[in-house]
Each structure stands twice: as structure tokens, then as C-alpha cells.
Scaffold this motif. Structure first.
Motif, PDB file in Angstrom:
ATOM      1  N   PHE A  15       0.846  -1.189   0.000  1.00  0.00           N
ATOM      2  CA  PHE A  15       0.000   0.000   0.000  1.00  0.00           C
ATOM      3  C   PHE A  15       0.885   1.244   0.000  1.00  0.00           C
ATOM      4  O   PHE A  15       1.993   1.219   0.513  1.00  0.00           O
ATOM      5  N   SER A  16       0.367   2.320  -0.522  1.00  0.00           N
ATOM      6  CA  SER A  16       1.102   3.585  -0.484  1.00  0.00           C
ATOM      7  C   SER A  16       0.992   4.196   0.912  1.00  0.00           C
ATOM      8  O   SER A  16       0.112   3.837   1.710  1.00  0.00           O
ATOM      9  N   LEU A  17       1.881   5.134   1.192  1.00  0.00           N
ATOM     10  CA  LEU A  17       1.807   5.850   2.469  1.00  0.00           C
ATOM     11  C   LEU A  17       0.468   6.578   2.597  1.00  0.00           C
ATOM     12  O   LEU A  17      -0.124   6.612   3.669  1.00  0.00           O
ATOM     13  N   ASP A  18      -0.002   7.149   1.489  1.00  0.00           N
ATOM     14  CA  ASP A  18      -1.297   7.837   1.509  1.00  0.00           C
ATOM     15  C   ASP A  18      -2.424   6.879   1.868  1.00  0.00           C
ATOM     16  O   ASP A  18      -3.334   7.239   2.624  1.00  0.00           O
ATOM     17  N   THR A  19      -2.375   5.661   1.342  1.00  0.00           N
ATOM     18  CA  THR A  19      -3.405   4.669   1.654  1.00  0.00           C
ATOM     19  C   THR A  19      -3.346   4.290   3.130  1.00  0.00           C
ATOM     20  O   THR A  19      -4.385   4.177   3.782  1.00  0.00           O
ATOM     21  N   LEU A  20      -2.144   4.113   3.669  1.00  0.00           N
ATOM     22  CA  LEU A  20      -2.022   3.790   5.093  1.00  0.00           C
ATOM     23  C   LEU A  20      -2.621   4.906   5.942  1.00  0.00           C
ATOM     24  O   LEU A  20      -3.348   4.640   6.909  1.00  0.00           O
ATOM     25  N   ARG A  21      -2.330   6.147   5.595  1.00  0.00           N
ATOM     26  CA  ARG A  21      -2.900   7.283   6.332  1.00  0.00           C
ATOM     27  C   ARG A  21      -4.435   7.279   6.218  1.00  0.00           C
ATOM     28  O   ARG A  21      -5.136   7.510   7.205  1.00  0.00           O
ATOM     29  N   TYR A  22      -4.913   7.043   5.010  1.00  0.00           N
ATOM     30  CA  TYR A  22      -6.361   7.007   4.779  1.00  0.00           C
ATOM     31  C   TYR A  22      -7.014   5.897   5.594  1.00  0.00           C
ATOM     32  O   TYR A  22      -8.047   6.116   6.241  1.00  0.00           O
ATOM     33  N   TYR A  23      -6.442   4.704   5.572  1.00  0.00           N
ATOM     34  CA  TYR A  23      -7.003   3.584   6.325  1.00  0.00           C
ATOM     35  C   TYR A  23      -7.041   3.893   7.822  1.00  0.00           C
ATOM     36  O   TYR A  23      -7.972   3.493   8.519  1.00  0.00           O
ATOM     37  N   ARG A  54      -5.233  -6.139   1.980  1.00  0.00           N
ATOM     38  CA  ARG A  54      -4.751  -6.272   0.594  1.00  0.00           C
ATOM     39  C   ARG A  54      -5.572  -7.339  -0.124  1.00  0.00           C
ATOM     40  O   ARG A  54      -6.009  -7.156  -1.246  1.00  0.00           O
ATOM     41  N   CYS A  55      -5.796  -8.459   0.534  1.00  0.00           N
ATOM     42  CA  CYS A  55      -6.592  -9.540  -0.052  1.00  0.00           C
ATOM     43  C   CYS A  55      -8.007  -9.061  -0.344  1.00  0.00           C
ATOM     44  O   CYS A  55      -8.524  -9.267  -1.445  1.00  0.00           O
ATOM     45  N   ILE A  63     -14.785  -0.669   0.586  1.00  0.00           N
ATOM     46  CA  ILE A  63     -14.185  -0.147   1.821  1.00  0.00           C
ATOM     47  C   ILE A  63     -15.164  -0.229   2.989  1.00  0.00           C
ATOM     48  O   ILE A  63     -14.773  -0.578   4.099  1.00  0.00           O
ATOM     49  N   ALA A  64     -16.427   0.074   2.739  1.00  0.00           N
ATOM     50  CA  ALA A  64     -17.420   0.035   3.819  1.00  0.00           C
ATOM     51  C   ALA A  64     -17.502  -1.355   4.444  1.00  0.00           C
ATOM     52  O   ALA A  64     -17.620  -1.490   5.669  1.00  0.00           O
ATOM     53  N   GLU A  65     -17.432  -2.396   3.626  1.00  0.00           N
ATOM     54  CA  GLU A  65     -17.469  -3.766   4.159  1.00  0.00           C
ATOM     55  C   GLU A  65     -16.174  -4.100   4.886  1.00  0.00           C
ATOM     56  O   GLU A  65     -16.194  -4.808   5.894  1.00  0.00           O
ATOM     57  N   MET A  66     -15.050  -3.600   4.368  1.00  0.00           N
ATOM     58  CA  MET A  66     -13.780  -3.813   5.063  1.00  0.00           C
ATOM     59  C   MET A  66     -13.832  -3.156   6.447  1.00  0.00           C
ATOM     60  O   MET A  66     -13.395  -3.754   7.439  1.00  0.00           O
ATOM     61  N   CYS A  67     -14.384  -1.950   6.507  1.00  0.00           N
ATOM     62  CA  CYS A  67     -14.520  -1.245   7.787  1.00  0.00           C
ATOM     63  C   CYS A  67     -15.437  -2.016   8.730  1.00  0.00           C
ATOM     64  O   CYS A  67     -15.154  -2.128   9.934  1.00  0.00           O
ATOM     65  N   ARG A  88     -18.021 -14.953   3.765  1.00  0.00           N
ATOM     66  CA  ARG A  88     -18.637 -15.929   2.850  1.00  0.00           C
ATOM     67  C   ARG A  88     -19.370 -15.223   1.707  1.00  0.00           C
ATOM     68  O   ARG A  88     -19.267 -15.635   0.560  1.00  0.00           O
ATOM     69  N   ARG A  89     -20.101 -14.161   2.029  1.00  0.00           N
ATOM     70  CA  ARG A  89     -20.794 -13.399   0.982  1.00  0.00           C
ATOM     71  C   ARG A  89     -19.784 -12.818  -0.004  1.00  0.00           C
ATOM     72  O   ARG A  89     -19.996 -12.862  -1.220  1.00  0.00           O
ATOM     73  N   HIS A  90     -18.698 -12.308   0.525  1.00  0.00           N
ATOM     74  CA  HIS A  90     -17.669 -11.750  -0.358  1.00  0.00           C
ATOM     75  C   HIS A  90     -17.058 -12.853  -1.220  1.00  0.00           C
ATOM     76  O   HIS A  90     -16.857 -12.666  -2.421  1.00  0.00           O
ATOM     77  N   ALA A  91     -16.774 -13.998  -0.631  1.00  0.00           N
ATOM     78  CA  ALA A  91     -16.185 -15.105  -1.388  1.00  0.00           C
ATOM     79  C   ALA A  91     -17.124 -15.550  -2.511  1.00  0.00           C
ATOM     80  O   ALA A  91     -16.659 -15.881  -3.612  1.00  0.00           O
ATOM     81  N   GLU A  92     -18.420 -15.534  -2.271  1.00  0.00           N
ATOM     82  CA  GLU A  92     -19.380 -15.896  -3.320  1.00  0.00           C
ATOM     83  C   GLU A  92     -19.314 -14.903  -4.473  1.00  0.00           C
ATOM     84  O   GLU A  92     -19.370 -15.301  -5.642  1.00  0.00           O
ATOM     85  N   ARG A  93     -19.188 -13.611  -4.164  1.00  0.00           N
ATOM     86  CA  ARG A  93     -19.044 -12.607  -5.222  1.00  0.00           C
ATOM     87  C   ARG A  93     -17.746 -12.808  -5.992  1.00  0.00           C
ATOM     88  O   ARG A  93     -17.721 -12.679  -7.219  1.00  0.00           O
ATOM     89  N   VAL A  94     -16.680 -13.143  -5.286  1.00  0.00           N
ATOM     90  CA  VAL A  94     -15.387 -13.389  -5.936  1.00  0.00           C
ATOM     91  C   VAL A  94     -15.485 -14.603  -6.845  1.00  0.00           C
ATOM     92  O   VAL A  94     -14.986 -14.581  -7.981  1.00  0.00           O
TER      93      VAL A  94
END
Length: 119
Positions: A15-23, A54-55, A63-67, A88-94
Motif C-alpha cells: 500500500f502507499s503511504l497515503d493509503t495507510l494514512r487514509y485507512y 490487501r486480499c 471499503i465500507a465492508e472492510m470497515c 462468505r458473501r464476499h467469497a461468493e461474489r469473488v
């Protein structure tokens, strides 16, 4: 426990430094340690979270689901069922996306073979 500078964490996570700050700003990463001078210090646990993020990001999780996942994890063991269902829902979409990509890849390979036969 090892400590990593933001640039080391960025390199290790991809990830970029900006992404780390954002996260950190949106609460995806929480409780990032600081040196006495106020510089962020990432732990092995933080890097473990970044590997998961990252995965999830690479597989298209919003992002909302990651949060939501991170929030549930911080709430404790009583949320394991909800976390499991979210993943599991995410894996089904993948899986559906993989099937679509495979069909499109097969079509692309057919076209390539067509042009190879012409030449």
C-alpha cells in the motif's frame, strides 16, 4: 513485537503511504502506535491486518465492508458468526467474478487461435 516505520509498512504491505494514512483516518486501521516524536510505528499485528486488507481490496471488497469487518473484529469473539457470514458473501461474489473472467478468457483465447490459424 517488531516496529515498522510507515515506509517499511508501505513496502511490506504494497500500500502507499497515503493509503495507510487514509485507512487509519477512516478507522480501518486502529490504535497505530506512535514514537515519542509522534511518528507512527506499525506492529506485526498491524501488518497482519494490512495483508488481510490487501486480499479484500484486491478481490473487490468495498471499503465500507472492510470497515465493518474490522469493526466487528475489534468488538470481540461474539461477532465471529457475523464476520464469517460477511467473508462468505464476499467469497461468493469473488467466485462469480472468477467464473466470468474464465468465460471471457476462454473467448479471448478462441479469438487468438482464430488469428493464429489465419497467419
Amino acid at each position: 513485537m517488531s516496529g515498522y516505520s510507515p515506509s517499511e509498512a508501505a513496502t511490506r504491505s504494497g500500500f502507499s503511504l497515503d493509503t495507510l494514512r487514509y485507512y487509519e483516518k477512516i478507522g480501518l486501521l486502529s490504535d497505530i502506535g506512535r514514537t515519542s516524536g509522534g511518528r507512527r510505528v506499525f506492529t506485526d499485528d498491524d501488518l497482519g491486518w494490512l495483508v488481510l486488507f490487501r486480499c479484500l481490496r484486491d478481490t473487490g471488497m468495498p471499503i465500507a465492508e472492510m470497515c465493518r469487518y474490522a469493526e466487528l473484529a475489534r468488538e470481540g469473539e461474539h461477532t465471529t458468526g457475523e464476520r464469517h457470514a460477511l467473508l462468505r458473501r464476499h467469497a461468493e461474489r469473488v467466485e462469480e467474478q472468477v467464473r466470468l473472467l474464465q468465460r471471457q478468457y476462454d473467448h479471448l483465447r478462441e479469438k487468438i487461435r482464430y488469428y493464429e490459424q489465419l497467419g
